[in-house]
Design an enzyme around this catalytic site. Structure first.
Site, PDB file in Angstrom:
ATOM      1  N   GLY A  86       0.844  -1.191   0.000  1.00 21.88           N
ATOM      2  CA  GLY A  86       0.000   0.000   0.000  1.00 21.88           C
ATOM      3  C   GLY A  86       0.874   1.233   0.000  1.00 21.88           C
ATOM      4  O   GLY A  86       0.754   2.095   0.877  1.00 21.88           O
ATOM      5  N   ALA A 143      -2.106  -7.065  -2.239  1.00 18.88           N
ATOM      6  CA  ALA A 143      -1.215  -7.876  -1.407  1.00 18.88           C
ATOM      7  C   ALA A 143      -1.980  -8.824  -0.493  1.00 18.88           C
ATOM      8  O   ALA A 143      -1.448  -9.862  -0.080  1.00 18.88           O
ATOM      9  CB  ALA A 143      -0.309  -6.966  -0.577  1.00 18.88           C
ATOM     10  N   LEU A 162       2.841   1.356   6.173  1.00 20.84           N
ATOM     11  CA  LEU A 162       2.926   2.733   6.655  1.00 20.84           C
ATOM     12  C   LEU A 162       1.591   3.450   6.520  1.00 20.84           C
ATOM     13  O   LEU A 162       1.060   3.595   5.414  1.00 20.84           O
ATOM     14  CB  LEU A 162       4.007   3.497   5.870  1.00 20.84           C
ATOM     15  CG  LEU A 162       5.365   2.792   5.735  1.00 20.84           C
ATOM     16  CD1 LEU A 162       6.385   3.726   5.094  1.00 20.84           C
ATOM     17  CD2 LEU A 162       5.866   2.259   7.063  1.00 20.84           C
ATOM     18  N   ASP A 165      -4.906   1.931   5.933  1.00 20.79           N
ATOM     19  CA  ASP A 165      -6.310   2.293   6.109  1.00 20.79           C
ATOM     20  C   ASP A 165      -6.786   1.776   7.471  1.00 20.79           C
ATOM     21  O   ASP A 165      -6.707   0.576   7.741  1.00 20.79           O
ATOM     22  CB  ASP A 165      -7.136   1.666   4.989  1.00 20.79           C
ATOM     23  CG  ASP A 165      -8.552   2.216   4.927  1.00 20.79           C
ATOM     24  OD1 ASP A 165      -9.057   2.673   5.971  1.00 20.79           O
ATOM     25  OD2 ASP A 165      -9.152   2.172   3.838  1.00 20.79           O
ATOM     26  N   GLU A 242       1.502  10.783   3.740  1.00 20.96           N
ATOM     27  CA  GLU A 242       0.694  10.751   4.949  1.00 20.96           C
ATOM     28  C   GLU A 242       1.520  11.134   6.176  1.00 20.96           C
ATOM     29  O   GLU A 242       1.052  11.870   7.050  1.00 20.96           O
ATOM     30  CB  GLU A 242       0.093   9.355   5.142  1.00 20.96           C
ATOM     31  CG  GLU A 242      -0.979   9.282   6.221  1.00 20.96           C
ATOM     32  CD  GLU A 242      -2.214  10.072   5.887  1.00 20.96           C
ATOM     33  OE1 GLU A 242      -2.877  10.539   6.838  1.00 20.96           O
ATOM     34  OE2 GLU A 242      -2.516  10.232   4.694  1.00 20.96           O
TER      35      GLU A 242
END
Length: 265
Positions: A86, A143, A162, A165, A242
């Site tokens: 992700g 994944a 990292l 969600d 993020e």
């Protein structure tokens, strides 16, 4: 006036355009994707069937023998070692690529436009800095479904999760990237001594990940003091979009790293 000047300027503009980094505003997409739906993804039936030459043309020869001028004729013998699950807009990949230039690293992202952005960014960086960033790439994939299709047993040395969600609603917890079943898959592809890096600005999710990692028999938490010399940790905290957003908002970041135990242990 020399009539060749405009032509020369046009050629320079084309060169400049060729190595211009993509602009993120053209690749925006919804933050969430349904990991349980059929996204029509391409994936090999086994790691041995994967053609990595499209991702790392300087390290892998095409399986079909039909490469371009950038393709090598013989594999380098290297395998992908770092996987960012992700990976979002690829901040960690770009940062670690020059920190670990001898390691092949792969970002895995399910969102189409985000994957396209990262791919274009890496290709542009390769052109802009010849000899660099050839060890980083990205794949659009899920994944949670297909990780063992890409990686052999004990192939990876680092796995990154990292700011995943949070899936706040209880009925959505099954979609979280850290679960007992998925941890067993991660333990399969991660070599003994390899490290899982997790970080979140959501304390509840951090505690969830720690709870399940602590409970899994193949992982042991690395004390914070032992992470001081880890070159990846600072980038785990700050390289991603993020992570930078949390920093700007003066939010908290909860880091937890786990080592895959050895057979002796």
């Amino acid at each position: 006036m020399d009539s060749t000047v405009p032509e020369k300027r046009h050629a320079e503009d084309e060169t400049s355009e060729e190595i211009r980094l993509p602009q993120k505003r053209y690749f925006r997409q919804r933050a969430h994707a349904n990991v349980f739906s059929d996204h029509h993804l391409d994936y090999p039936i086994s790691p041995a069937h994967m053609d990595w030459s499209k991702n790392y043309p300087m390290h892998f020869a095409p399986k079909d023998g039909e490469g371009d001028e950038n393709s090598v004729t013989q594999d380098s013998g290297k395998k992908v070692e770092f996987a960012d699950i992700g990976c979002g807009y690829g901040g960690l990949l770009v940062a670690l690529s020059t920190v670990f230039p001898d390691k092949l690293m792969l970002g895995m992202e399910i969102r189409v436009k985000v994957e396209e952005y990262v791919n274009q960014k890496i290709l542009a960086l390769r052109k802009k800095h010849p000899g660099s960033y050839d060890n980083a790439s990205i794949l659009r994939m899920n994944a949670m479904k297909f990780l063992p299709n890409f990686f052999e047993k004990h192939q990876l040395s680092k796995l990154f999760f990292l700011f995943p969600d949070p899936h706040f609603k209880k009925r959505k917890h099954k979609a979280r990237i850290i679960t007992p079943t998925l941890l067993s898959e991660y333990a399969y592809v991660l070599r003994p001594g390899g490290i899982i890096y997790t970080i979140s600005d959501v304390k509840e999710l951090h505690l969830w990940m720690v709870k399940h990692l602590d409970a899994h028999p193949l992982f042991v938490r690395i004390p914070d003091e032992e992470l001081v010399g880890d070159l990846a940790v600072e980038h785990v905290r700050n390289a991603t979009e993020e992570g930078q957003k949390v920093e700007r908002n003066k939010g908290d970041k909860y880091l937890a790293c786990y080592r895959r135990i050895t057979d002796d242990e």
